[in-house]
Enzyme design. Structure first.
Site, short mmCIF file in Angstrom:
data_model
loop_
_atom_site.label_atom_id
_atom_site.label_comp_id
_atom_site.label_asym_id
_atom_site.label_seq_id
_atom_site.Cartn_x
_atom_site.Cartn_y
_atom_site.Cartn_z
N GLU A 12 -10.84 6.57 4.74
CA GLU A 12 -9.75 6.02 5.54
C GLU A 12 -9.73 6.57 6.96
OE1 GLU A 12 -6.84 5.75 1.65
OE2 GLU A 12 -6.05 5.06 3.57
N ASP A 21 0.86 -1.18 0.00
CA ASP A 21 0.00 0.00 0.00
C ASP A 21 0.90 1.24 0.00
OD1 ASP A 21 -3.20 0.52 1.68
OD2 ASP A 21 -2.15 1.71 0.16
C1 GLC Z 1 -4.63 4.08 0.09
C2 GLC Z 1 -5.46 2.88 0.50
C3 GLC Z 1 -5.58 1.82 -0.57
C4 GLC Z 1 -5.52 2.46 -1.94
C5 GLC Z 1 -4.13 3.06 -2.10
C6 GLC Z 1 -3.95 3.75 -3.46
O1 GLC Z 1 -3.85 4.51 1.17
O2 GLC Z 1 -5.11 2.24 1.72
O3 GLC Z 1 -6.82 1.13 -0.35
O4 GLC Z 1 -5.75 1.49 -2.93
O5 GLC Z 1 -3.81 3.99 -1.06
O6 GLC Z 1 -4.78 4.86 -3.56
#
Ligand code: GLC
Length: 631
Positions: free
Chosen positions: A514, A315
């Site tokens: 988030e 991530d």
């Molecule tokens: C974010 C998320 C993830 C996402 C990634 C790219 O922090 O945790 O779910 O796909 O970054 O945007």
């Protein structure tokens, strides 16, 4: 001669978790984890093509395949010097740094990245990944579906396959080929800011929904449609245990291995069985150890035991959270089993450092080879070397497909099926449309509130006008009522000059995504204002239908008591007309649509001020009333 049990203990004992908190050696027993049947048969020809590519690739080209940069910090021309294997648009990033960039701008930039990456000798075209998590939601003009929590309430796998297929098609129209969806988190605490990205608290429900979306996005594994020009790569996320961290995003999941295996893994196992080609590692920890460094789970369980043969992506700079790592250097994450590091801004120094770590053996040659092989396997399965530039592909540029009437109708059906009826005193619902209806509340005419986070921008802060085409809940009610000769008046504060027959009060959460959505309590900050509005209508004896817009269950006892009917609408997306479809009878008085939704997670009671947690939920998992009670 060692018994099987002794061997298991020995194997388990050897699988300590890299980066575990000192003295917290955690054993994992891969042989006790599920082993899904492979979605795709072994393909010797494919592997031979990979061998041939590996033979020809330079160390720099191999390392490049293991790094993903964000379009906000890399240009197509950079790819000529840094042969990276993929890019992403972070949720707040778009071509020209313009969140309202047209679909044509996305396609043009996709072409430029492709040409820069495919130009060099034995270079491999770049993949472009995006978070299309409830439609192609970064693109103004795309279909915007309900978020996963509402789709979990709908419990309709066939509908989810349709949603996946439509989302994939609209992603292809704009030239991209990979989405970071579905989240297969099994949410256990609604205070988590990503509750609405989960299909619910039940692992079987999450597995069924997650697998259906994977099949819709990628096409059914083993058929001609699999990863064809109308489909995209899907991602099961986040591996593993992100939904069980006590409501804290990126928190610590302290569940025993058995719960991780039987609850948190359910969606991943089903996604793998459906042929998912990528898995994203979780920011969260298990028993104090960051998942991005957990070799026992990422490699011994996910890859070796479960047989996942696609690629594991980290991530957003998740590798930097490992002990001794930075966003520009983290051999432990690669050695734990992450194949592609998502390095939004630090991709240049990371490239240099990874090359050095491969040369020094800090990243062993076998691990490097396995990681690159996995990336090549996914790219070749996606026909990336045969497809040509994005704009030359079959659906690219067919912008008329974005939010087409057919696509919007599916989104509206999803809204209808996601609604959960929690209360219906004196059978107030379904309403007769030929009536005087007061529509009020701060969610009544707000497409922004309907869509929530991950809509054009990360936190869902774009004004409603930017989310087009769309229909607010009020607009849908007005259309239904007017067509039947009735009248619907919008009054956000609830004032009226002529007494209405009924008031529909739409209220709920402001958008978030988030960790920004983590809350200490489920009492909504705007509750006082909403209760005051309901009290005023209730005091005047006006029948009240409450419609709650939220990414999760909230504290609603006061609002429930002041409403005659109460509907949980979750985050329904752009097609608010689906709400009116179910609240009102058809013009001829027949029942147009019944409720179908059932709670995807239990609705907690609100603890008394300072009191202990109340016994039992307000409404149990699976609760949902109907107009017609099937005997
Ligand atoms: C974010 C998320 C993830 C996402 C990634 C790219 O922090 O945790 O779910 O796909 O970054 O945007």
């Amino acid at each position: 001669m060692k018994t099987a049990a002794m061997r298991c203990t020995m194997i388990a004992a050897s699988l300590t978790v890299a980066g575990a908190a000192a003295g917290a050696d955690l054993v994992v027993h891969p042989q006790e984890w599920p082993r899904p049947a492979p979605a795709l048969p072994a393909d010797a020809r494919l592997e031979a093509r990979i061998d041939a590519l590996l033979e020809r690739m330079t160390p720099a080209e191999k390392i490049g395949q293991l790094i993903q940069a964000n379009i906000g910090s890399i240009t197509p021309d950079d790819l000529r010097h840094y042969p990276l294997g993929s890019v992403l648009n972070g949720a707040d990033f778009a071509p020209g740094n313009d969140k309202l960039a047209s679909p044509g701008e996305w396609l043009k930039l996709a072409d430029r990245f492709y040409e820069a990456s495919a130009g060099a000798p034995h270079a491999l075209p770049v993949l472009w990944a995006t978070d299309a998590v409830h439609g192609d939601n970064n693109i103004p003009g795309a279909t915007i579906f309900p978020h996963n929590i509402g789709l979990g309430a709908a419990r309709d796998p066939a509908l989810l396959r349709r949603i996946g297929a439509i989302t994939a098609l609209e992603v292809r129209v704009t030239g991209l080929d990979w989405t970071f969806a579905p989240s297969v988190a099994v949410v256990r605490d609604a205070r988590w800011g990503r509750t609405y990205e989960s299909y619910g608290e039940n692992p079987r429900l999450v597995a069924e929904c997650g697998a259906a979306l994977v099949e819709g996005l990628q096409g059914r594994a083993g058929t001609r449609e699999f990863l064809d020009a109308a489909h995209v790569l899907a991602t099961a996320k986040h591996f593993i245990g992100d939904g069980g961290t006590g409501g804290h995003d990126e928190g610590d999941n302290t569940a025993a291995e058995a719960e991780l295996r039987d609850v948190d893994a359910a969606g991943h196992v089903a996604a793998i069985a459906a042929g998912v080609q990528t898995v994203m590692a979780s920011f969260s920890s298990w028993q104090g150890a960051k998942m991005h460094g957990n070799r026992a789970l990422l490699t011994e369980v996910l890859k070796q035991r479960m047989g996942f043969d696609g690629l594991v992506i980290g991530d957003w700079d998740g590798h930097a959270q490992l002990p001794g790592c930075t966003s520009a250097s983290c051999a432990p994450a690669v050695n734990a089993g992450i194949d592609v590091l998502m390095a939004p801004e630090s991709w240049r120094p990371l490239f240099v450092n990874m090359l050095a770590q491969a040369n020094s053996g800090e990243i062993p040659a076998a691990r490097l080879e396995d990681a690159v092989r996995r990336v090549l396997r996914v790219k070749l399965r996606a026909h990336l070397t045969e497809e040509g530039p994005p704009s030359s592909r079959p659906y690219a540029g067919h912008f008329e497909l974005l939010a087409s009437p057919v696509h919007r109708a599916v989104a509206r059906q999803a809204v209808r099926e996601s609604l959960v009826l929690l209360k219906n005193e004196r059978e107030l619902l379904p309403l007769k449309p030929r009536a005087r209806v007061l529509v009020t509340g701060d969610g009544a005419d707000s497409v922004q509130r309907q869509c929530g986070g991950w809509t054009i921008d990360w936190q869902g802060r774009q004004p409603s006008e930017a989310i087009r085409p769309a229909e607010s809940i009020y607009a849908g009610i007005r259309a239904a009522v007017t067509a039947a000769g009735g009248r619907a008046d919008l009054s956000p504060g609830g004032e009226f000059s002529v007494r209405p027959d009924v008031a529909i009060v739409v209220f709920g959460e402001r958008p978030y995504a988030e960790g920004a959505g983590d809350v200490a309590s489920l009492v909504d900050p705007d509750e006082r204002r909403d209760v005051t509005l309901l009290e005023r209508l209730h005091a005047q004896g006006i029948p009240v239908v409450a419609v709650l817009l939220s990414g999760r269950p909230l504290s609603i006892e006061a609002e429930l008591a002041l409403s005659d009917s109460f509907v949980a609408a979750w985050l329904p997306g752009a097609e608010g007309g689906g709400v009116a479809d179910v609240l009102f009878r058809a013009r001829d008085g027949t029942l147009a649509h019944d409720f179908r939704g059932r709670l995807p997670l239990a609705w907690p009671r609100t603890p008394a001020a300072g009191g202990a947690a109340p016994a039992g939920p307000l409404f149990p998992y699976g609760y949902g009333l109907r107009y017609i009670v099937k005997r």
